[in-house]
Design a protein around this motif. Structure first.
Motif: not given
Length: 248
Positions: A6-7, A28-30, A59-60, A69-70
């Motif tokens: 789920i993104v 969570v995106e760094s 995440l991509d 959205q990170g």
């Protein structure tokens, strides 16, 4: 159980709020500084859900075509509904059974929006054909805003056969098309009913239409000839809901 991702901020927030027991980890995106993303990470930690900081390309990868959205959550979805489950679902809802049939919707954003409306209208089940239709992708999940996990989505091998089974079970079927004089506002949606909408470009197929008890249109006095399938789904479902509510 099957695992999926789920993104996006709102979908992850919905999962943590409503189905936290199914969330296995949050990515969570760094270097992320978005306050809402950081808040979601803190909420996950309080729920004892592992939070991992990962580079954007990871995440991509898990998001596919969806905008993450990170933030992303690995989610253990409930078992997918099977076409053999349909009879039990109809029996459970009885006279309040409301089925949505989507005959060949291929755009994931449209399917997600339809599932969102279906969940809001407390639809018994959403039926789609296994072929010529989009599946339950991350984009669909994100567009559904949680609806994908709140209403059974049943992919059937033979849509015509399933429609006949609905009729045999006492379900009255109304298909939506523009080339008819009957308005949906003149159709009685009380009792067990199914509403059928077609693909984005072609509408419902000939055999599907022939198996409908009624064919109706959404009146449009304006200059547009048709509505997006997800918009039309919302209009039709909530007209059915309005009629059912006014009878109580």
């Amino acid at each position: 159980m099957s695992e999926s991702w789920i993104v996006g901020i709102n979908p992850v927030e919905g999962a943590l709020s409503n189905d936290a027991e199914r969330v296995r980890e949050v990515l969570v995106e760094s270097g992320q500084r978005n306050a809402r993303v950081l808040e979601l990470a803190e909420r996950a930690k309080k729920l004892k859900i592992p939070v991992q900081h990962r580079p954007r390309d990871e995440l991509d990868r898990v998001a596919g075509e969806a905008r993450h959205q990170g933030v992303a959550a690995r989610y253990e979805a409930a078992p997918a509904a099977h076409e053999n489950d349909l009879a039990g679902l109809l029996e459970r809802d009885g006279a309040q059974a409301l089925v949505l049939v989507l005959d060949g919707v291929t755009d994931p954003h449209n399917l997600g929006a339809c599932l969102r409306s279906a969940a809001a209208a407390k639809v018994t089940a959403v039926i789609v054909p296994k072929d010529r239709a989009v599946g339950l992708t991350p984009v669909v999940r994100r567009a559904s805003a949680g609806g994908a996990d709140r209403v059974p989505l049943i992919a059937v091998t033979n849509l015509a056969r399933t429609l006949r089974e609905l009729k045999d079970a006492g379900v009255w079927i109304t298909g939506l098309a523009g080339d008819t004089d009957t308005s949906i506002y003149g159709v009685d949606f009380n009792g067990p009913v199914a509403i059928v909408l077609g693909s984005e470009g072609e509408g419902i197929r000939r055999l599907t239409r022939e198996l409908c008890d009624f064919v109706a249109k959404i009146p449009m006095p304006g200059t547009m000839e048709s509505l997006n399938v997800s918009v039309a789904t919302g209009v039709a479902l909530f007209e059915a809901l309005r009629q059912r509510t006014s009878k109580r």
